[in-house]
Design a protein around this motif. Sequence first.
Motif, PDB file in Angstrom:
ATOM      1  N   TYR A   1       0.820  -1.212   0.000  1.00  0.00           N
ATOM      2  CA  TYR A   1       0.000   0.000   0.000  1.00  0.00           C
ATOM      3  C   TYR A   1       0.849   1.256   0.000  1.00  0.00           C
ATOM      4  O   TYR A   1       0.346   2.364  -0.143  1.00  0.00           O
ATOM      5  CB  TYR A   1      -0.936   0.001   1.213  1.00  0.00           C
ATOM      6  N   VAL A   2       2.156   1.096   0.186  1.00  0.00           N
ATOM      7  CA  VAL A   2       3.044   2.252   0.188  1.00  0.00           C
ATOM      8  C   VAL A   2       3.672   2.372  -1.193  1.00  0.00           C
ATOM      9  O   VAL A   2       4.063   1.361  -1.777  1.00  0.00           O
ATOM     10  CB  VAL A   2       4.165   2.059   1.238  1.00  0.00           C
ATOM     11  N   ASP A   3       3.736   3.585  -1.708  1.00  0.00           N
ATOM     12  CA  ASP A   3       4.319   3.733  -3.030  1.00  0.00           C
ATOM     13  C   ASP A   3       5.830   3.790  -2.943  1.00  0.00           C
ATOM     14  O   ASP A   3       6.402   4.779  -2.537  1.00  0.00           O
ATOM     15  CB  ASP A   3       3.781   5.003  -3.695  1.00  0.00           C
ATOM     16  N   LEU A   4       6.465   2.707  -3.321  1.00  0.00           N
ATOM     17  CA  LEU A   4       7.928   2.672  -3.276  1.00  0.00           C
ATOM     18  C   LEU A   4       8.491   2.600  -4.687  1.00  0.00           C
ATOM     19  O   LEU A   4       9.663   2.308  -4.884  1.00  0.00           O
ATOM     20  CB  LEU A   4       8.396   1.464  -2.472  1.00  0.00           C
ATOM     21  N   GLY A   5       7.603   2.782  -5.647  1.00  0.00           N
ATOM     22  CA  GLY A   5       8.039   2.791  -7.042  1.00  0.00           C
ATOM     23  C   GLY A   5       8.699   1.491  -7.433  1.00  0.00           C
ATOM     24  O   GLY A   5       8.156   0.404  -7.230  1.00  0.00           O
ATOM     25  N   PHE A   6       9.875   1.616  -7.959  1.00  0.00           N
ATOM     26  CA  PHE A   6      10.685   0.502  -8.434  1.00  0.00           C
ATOM     27  C   PHE A   6      10.836  -0.595  -7.374  1.00  0.00           C
ATOM     28  O   PHE A   6      10.955  -1.770  -7.695  1.00  0.00           O
ATOM     29  CB  PHE A   6      12.038   1.095  -8.821  1.00  0.00           C
ATOM     30  N   TRP A   7      10.846  -0.177  -6.100  1.00  0.00           N
ATOM     31  CA  TRP A   7      11.150  -1.141  -5.047  1.00  0.00           C
ATOM     32  C   TRP A   7       9.972  -1.999  -4.638  1.00  0.00           C
ATOM     33  O   TRP A   7      10.154  -3.022  -3.983  1.00  0.00           O
ATOM     34  CB  TRP A   7      11.722  -0.415  -3.820  1.00  0.00           C
ATOM     35  N   ASN A   8       8.762  -1.605  -4.998  1.00  0.00           N
ATOM     36  CA  ASN A   8       7.594  -2.374  -4.562  1.00  0.00           C
ATOM     37  C   ASN A   8       7.694  -3.869  -4.855  1.00  0.00           C
ATOM     38  O   ASN A   8       7.636  -4.683  -3.932  1.00  0.00           O
ATOM     39  CB  ASN A   8       6.321  -1.808  -5.197  1.00  0.00           C
ATOM     40  N   PRO A   9       7.868  -4.232  -6.132  1.00  0.00           N
ATOM     41  CA  PRO A   9       7.909  -5.667  -6.415  1.00  0.00           C
ATOM     42  C   PRO A   9       9.105  -6.343  -5.759  1.00  0.00           C
ATOM     43  O   PRO A   9       9.014  -7.493  -5.332  1.00  0.00           O
ATOM     44  CB  PRO A   9       8.011  -5.734  -7.939  1.00  0.00           C
ATOM     45  N   ILE A  10      10.213  -5.620  -5.676  1.00  0.00           N
ATOM     46  CA  ILE A  10      11.405  -6.240  -5.095  1.00  0.00           C
ATOM     47  C   ILE A  10      11.178  -6.546  -3.629  1.00  0.00           C
ATOM     48  O   ILE A  10      11.509  -7.648  -3.144  1.00  0.00           O
ATOM     49  CB  ILE A  10      12.616  -5.321  -5.304  1.00  0.00           C
ATOM     50  N   ILE A  11      10.555  -5.602  -2.928  1.00  0.00           N
ATOM     51  CA  ILE A  11      10.290  -5.851  -1.521  1.00  0.00           C
ATOM     52  C   ILE A  11       9.281  -6.976  -1.344  1.00  0.00           C
ATOM     53  O   ILE A  11       9.456  -7.871  -0.512  1.00  0.00           O
ATOM     54  CB  ILE A  11       9.799  -4.551  -0.857  1.00  0.00           C
ATOM     55  N   ALA A  12       8.252  -6.976  -2.198  1.00  0.00           N
ATOM     56  CA  ALA A  12       7.258  -8.046  -2.086  1.00  0.00           C
ATOM     57  C   ALA A  12       7.919  -9.404  -2.273  1.00  0.00           C
ATOM     58  O   ALA A  12       7.691 -10.340  -1.501  1.00  0.00           O
ATOM     59  CB  ALA A  12       6.161  -7.846  -3.131  1.00  0.00           C
ATOM     60  N   LEU A  13       8.790  -9.498  -3.292  1.00  0.00           N
ATOM     61  CA  LEU A  13       9.442 -10.788  -3.536  1.00  0.00           C
ATOM     62  C   LEU A  13      10.433 -11.123  -2.435  1.00  0.00           C
ATOM     63  O   LEU A  13      10.578 -12.286  -2.057  1.00  0.00           O
ATOM     64  CB  LEU A  13      10.140 -10.776  -4.899  1.00  0.00           C
ATOM     65  N   ALA A  14      11.112 -10.098  -1.907  1.00  0.00           N
ATOM     66  CA  ALA A  14      12.072 -10.367  -0.837  1.00  0.00           C
ATOM     67  C   ALA A  14      11.350 -10.907   0.395  1.00  0.00           C
ATOM     68  O   ALA A  14      11.797 -11.892   0.999  1.00  0.00           O
ATOM     69  CB  ALA A  14      12.841  -9.097  -0.491  1.00  0.00           C
ATOM     70  N   ILE A  15      10.238 -10.281   0.735  1.00  0.00           N
ATOM     71  CA  ILE A  15       9.513 -10.780   1.913  1.00  0.00           C
ATOM     72  C   ILE A  15       8.997 -12.198   1.648  1.00  0.00           C
ATOM     73  O   ILE A  15       9.117 -13.091   2.490  1.00  0.00           O
ATOM     74  CB  ILE A  15       8.346  -9.837   2.264  1.00  0.00           C
ATOM     75  N   ALA A  16       8.453 -12.413   0.446  1.00  0.00           N
ATOM     76  CA  ALA A  16       7.964 -13.755   0.125  1.00  0.00           C
ATOM     77  C   ALA A  16       9.095 -14.770   0.232  1.00  0.00           C
ATOM     78  O   ALA A  16       8.921 -15.867   0.776  1.00  0.00           O
ATOM     79  CB  ALA A  16       7.365 -13.776  -1.277  1.00  0.00           C
ATOM     80  N   THR A  17      10.268 -14.386  -0.260  1.00  0.00           N
ATOM     81  CA  THR A  17      11.394 -15.314  -0.199  1.00  0.00           C
ATOM     82  C   THR A  17      11.808 -15.575   1.238  1.00  0.00           C
ATOM     83  O   THR A  17      12.115 -16.706   1.615  1.00  0.00           O
ATOM     84  CB  THR A  17      12.566 -14.757  -1.013  1.00  0.00           C
ATOM     85  N   GLY A  18      11.788 -14.513   2.050  1.00  0.00           N
ATOM     86  CA  GLY A  18      12.094 -14.706   3.467  1.00  0.00           C
ATOM     87  C   GLY A  18      11.132 -15.693   4.104  1.00  0.00           C
ATOM     88  O   GLY A  18      11.552 -16.641   4.791  1.00  0.00           O
ATOM     89  N   LYS A  19       9.846 -15.509   3.822  1.00  0.00           N
ATOM     90  CA  LYS A  19       8.854 -16.431   4.388  1.00  0.00           C
ATOM     91  C   LYS A  19       9.098 -17.849   3.894  1.00  0.00           C
ATOM     92  O   LYS A  19       9.072 -18.816   4.664  1.00  0.00           O
ATOM     93  CB  LYS A  19       7.446 -15.971   3.990  1.00  0.00           C
ATOM     94  N   ALA A  20       9.320 -17.961   2.586  1.00  0.00           N
ATOM     95  CA  ALA A  20       9.543 -19.293   2.027  1.00  0.00           C
ATOM     96  C   ALA A  20      10.741 -19.955   2.678  1.00  0.00           C
ATOM     97  O   ALA A  20      10.735 -21.160   2.970  1.00  0.00           O
ATOM     98  CB  ALA A  20       9.734 -19.200   0.520  1.00  0.00           C
ATOM     99  N   MET A  21      11.759 -19.137   2.935  1.00  0.00           N
ATOM    100  CA  MET A  21      12.957 -19.734   3.550  1.00  0.00           C
ATOM    101  C   MET A  21      12.664 -20.231   4.957  1.00  0.00           C
ATOM    102  O   MET A  21      13.150 -21.290   5.369  1.00  0.00           O
ATOM    103  CB  MET A  21      14.106 -18.733   3.552  1.00  0.00           C
TER     104      MET A  21
END
Lengths: 556, 102, 250
Positions: B36-56
Amino acid sequence: MSAGTIVTLPDQSTARIPKMNFLTKENGLLSWLLTGDHKRIATLYLISITFFFFIGGALAGLIRLELLTPQTSLMAADTYNKVFTMHGIIMIFFFLVPSVPATLGNFFIPMMIGAKDLALPKINLLSWYLYMAGGLLALYTMMIGGVDTGWTFTTPLSTHYVNTNVLTTGLAVFIAGFSSILTGLNFIVTIHKMRAPGMTWFRLPLFIWAHYAASILMVLATPVVAIAIVLVALERTLGIGVFDPTKGGDPLLFQHLFWFYSHPAVYIMILPGMGVISEVISTFSRKRVFGYTAVAFSSVAIAVFGFFVWAHHMFIMGISNYAVLVFSLLTMLVAVPSAIKIFNWTFTLYKGSITFETPMLYAFGFMGLFTIGGMTGVFLGSSGTDIHLTETYFIVAHFHFVMVGGMLMAFLAGIHFWWPKMTGRMYPEKISQLAAVVTFIGFNLTFFPQFILGMLGMPRRYASYPPEFQILNVFSTAGATILGVGYLLPVLYLIWSLKYGAIAGDNPWQATGLEWQTQSPPLTENFAVMPVMDHEAYDYEWLEKQQKEQGVASAE
Amino acid sequence: MSGQNKHAHTIVGPRVYVAILFALLLGTALTVWASYVDLGFWNPIIALAIATGKAMLVVLFFMHVWYSTKLTKLTVVAGVFTFMILISMTLTDYISRAWGSW
Amino acid sequence: MQNSQIHAANSAPLAHEEHPSYLRHHFNSTEQQADAAGFAMWLFLLTEVMFFGGLFTAYLVYRNWYYPAFVSGSHQLNVVWGTTNTAVLILSSFTMAMGVWCAQTRRRRGLVLCLALTFFLGLVFLGIKTVEYREKIEKHHVPGFHYSLQSFLDPQSDPEVYKEYHDKALVPDMARHTELYFSLYFLMTGMHALHMIIGIGILGFMILRARAGAYTAGHETFVVNFGLYWHFIDIIWIYLFALLYLISRH
Ligand code: HEM
Ligand SMILES: [Cu+2]
C-alpha cells in the motif's frame, strides 16, 4: 585365453542355466504385471520399447519411400506430415528417452551398485504402466487420424492452425513424461541411498555416473514440458491466450518452455548411451577407462551445461539478437564435455588388448558417428551458419547421427553386452558382427547424403522436392533399406539365442562390474550374499587375482 | 547407505514451530502493508524479498532443512538454481528483444 | 569359470537385529528406508518447482509487457480474502508441522487432532477460494467465457473497486490484456488448488490411519513426507499471493 577373443564360457556339456533365477521365481502373467523386481520391469520395458521402435521404424520406412521420388507419389502431403510427426513422437518419447535407462539402466543399476532392487519398486512398476498408457494413447491417436505439428508441437501451428489430434498426442507425451520423471527420480534415490558397503562414488562404474546425470535432467527438465503441453491444451480448448498473439500472448514462449526440456532431453537420450560405451570400451580393451574422473564429471557437466543452451533451437524464430549471441556461445561450451568423453575413450583404447566382439563393434560405430553428429551440432550452434542450415536436411542428419548413430548403436552395444547376463545365454557372435557392420554401412548410406542435401538447401518436412536432389535421396532410401535389415537381424537371432544360445556362465567377458559377479540370469534379489566393494571400478588385476584364488580353492 | 544406524533426524519441537508461525504471520502483515506504500521501483522487489524470506523460514524450519543432511540442502539449492535458470535465461530474450534493431 | 560367490568371504553382515514389519525386503535398515523415501519426496518436490516454474515464467513475461493491465487486474482481487487465505494456509502449515512432531514423539491423539485441523484449514482455504472464483464469474472475468472488459475500460462502472483504487481507464489495447492476467490468475491458483485438493484427500486417508495408531509406532515416514508436500503448497501460495494480489495497491 585364446587370441582374438576374451570370451570364456563354461564347459557346455555340463553347464546349465541356474534353476533358481528371477525368470523362474514365479510364473503366470500376473507375476509379471504386478512385479516389483527391477529386472522383470526392465524386461517388460525391453519388449514394449522394441514394439514401439518397430512402429516408429515402419513410419520411417514410409517417409523414405515417399522421398524416393521428387513428386508426392505415395501419399498426400498432409498424410506425409502426419507420418513424420508420428515417427518423431514415437521414436523420441517412446523409444529413445526410455531406451537405455528403462531397460539396461533398470536392470543393471541396482546390480552394479550391489543393491537388491531400486529404492522404489512400486514407483518403478508405475512408471512402466504410465509409459504403456502414454504409448497406447499415441497409437490410438495414430488410428484416429494422427497429428501433423511435427514432434515439436510448435505454436501457433499447434494451437491455432491444425485440426488434428493435438490434445490426445499431447496427453500421451505428458503421461510418458511422468513415466520418465519417475524413472529418473528412482535412479537418483537408488544411486544415493542403496550402494553396497565400500561402493564409494568414485568406485561407481561410469554407466552409473551417466545415468545419474541423465536422471537429474529427467527430474528437473521434464516437468517444464509437461506444463508447456498443459498450456497448449488449454490454449486450444479454452483460448486462454498465453500463446495467442491476437490476445497479446507470445507463441515463442511455448518454444522457450518446450526447448528448456527438449534440449536437455537430447542429453537424456545420449548420456545413458555414453554410459554403455564406457563399460564396453573398458571391457574389450582390458583397461581401466582412461581419465575415469574426467569422464565421470563430464557427464555431470553435460547435464548442467545442457540447461543453458536451449535457445539454439530458436535462432531464427524471432528471439532477441543478443540472446542469440549468448546462447550461441554457451552452445560451444556444451560440446566440450562430449569431446572429453571421446578423447578419453580413445586413450583407453591406446595400448589396450582390443578384441572385436559385437558390443565393441557397435561402440566403435558410436564413437565415429557421435563425433560427426556432435561436431555438426557445433556448426548449427554457430548462429551464422545456422541461418543457412536450419530447417534443412542438415539438421535431420545432425540429430540422426547423434540419436541413431549414437544412441541406437549404444543401445545395441548394451543389449549385446548384457544379453548373456540377462538371459544366461550367448548371442551368436558371427552373425551379430555381421549385423553390426550392416547397420553401420546402412546408417552412413542413409544419413550422410542428408548432410549434403541440407547444405544444398533441401528443406526438411516436405513431401516433395526439386528433381536435382533425387540422386542423394535415392541413396538415402537405399541405405534405409539396409539399415532396416540391420535392425531386423538382432531381433531374430536374439530370440533364437533364448533357446539355442551357448550357456554363458557368470562372466563371459571377464568384466569387472559387480553385475558379473553373480549368476546369469541373476537371482530375484541379485546376489546370494550382499557384495562388498573392495576395489576400484575396472580393476582387471583384482579380477585376475580373484579368479586365481578361486581356481586354487576349487582345486583343493 | 547401511551402516549408519544412529537416528540422524533431529526432532524439531513446538517452540520453534510457534516462533516460525508468528514470524510468517508478521511477514504477511508486512508485505500487505508494503504494497500500500508507493515505493516505485522497489515495490515488487520488496514483495518478492519478503515472500522469499517467508519461504525460507518454511523450508528451513517447517521442512527441517536447517537440521538436515548436506544432500537435502543441496537438493533444495539445485531446485532453486534450475528454477532461476529457466526464468532468468528466458527473460534475457524478452528483455533484450527491443534493443537496437540490427 | 564360476565366480558367483567370490564375495562370500568378505560380505557384510546381512540381517539386522530387528526386522519391523514395515521394513521392505530390499532395504537393509529402517533408517535406509526412511532416508530413501524422504529423499524421493524432495526430488518429487523439485519436479513440482519446475512445473510451477513454467507458469511463473509466463507470468513474469506478460507482467513486464502489460504492467498496467496487470495492476488493474490485480485490483479486482480482494486483498482481505487473499490475506485471510494466506494466514489460513500458514496456520495449516503450522498444524501440519505440529502433526509431524506428534508422530515423531508418538502422540497419537495429538497427531489426529493436528491432522484434523490441517484438513479443516485446507477446506477453509478452498472455501474462500470458491467465494473469490464466484466473484470473478459474476463479473465475467473468466477468460474465454464471455470475458468482459468493462471494469477496465470504464472503472467507474465498478464502484466497489473504484472507490478504493481510483484506477484510470485503460486504453482498449491495454485493457484487453487483463484477460491474460486472469488467465494466469486462474491457471496458477487453479493449479495450486488442485494440489490442495489432492493434499486434503490424502489427509483424510491419513486421519483414518492415524486413529488406528499407524504413524505413532516408530514408522512416521508417511506423515513426515506428506508434511513436506503440504509446506511446499504453502510456499507456492506465499509467492502467488505476492505476485497476483499485491502487484501494487497504492
Ligand atoms: C554435442 C553437442 C551438440 C550440439 C552443439 C548440438 C547443437 C544443435 C543445434 C544448434 C541444433 C539446432 C539447429 C536448428 O534448429 O537450427 C540442434 C538440433 C538438434 N539436435 Fe543437437 N547438438 C548436440 C548434440 C545433440 C545430441 C547428443 C542429440 C540427441 C541425442 C541432439 C539432438 C538434436 C535434435 C533432435 C535436434 C533437432 C530438433 C528439431 O527437430 O528441430 N543433438 N543441435
Ligand atoms: Cu539442442
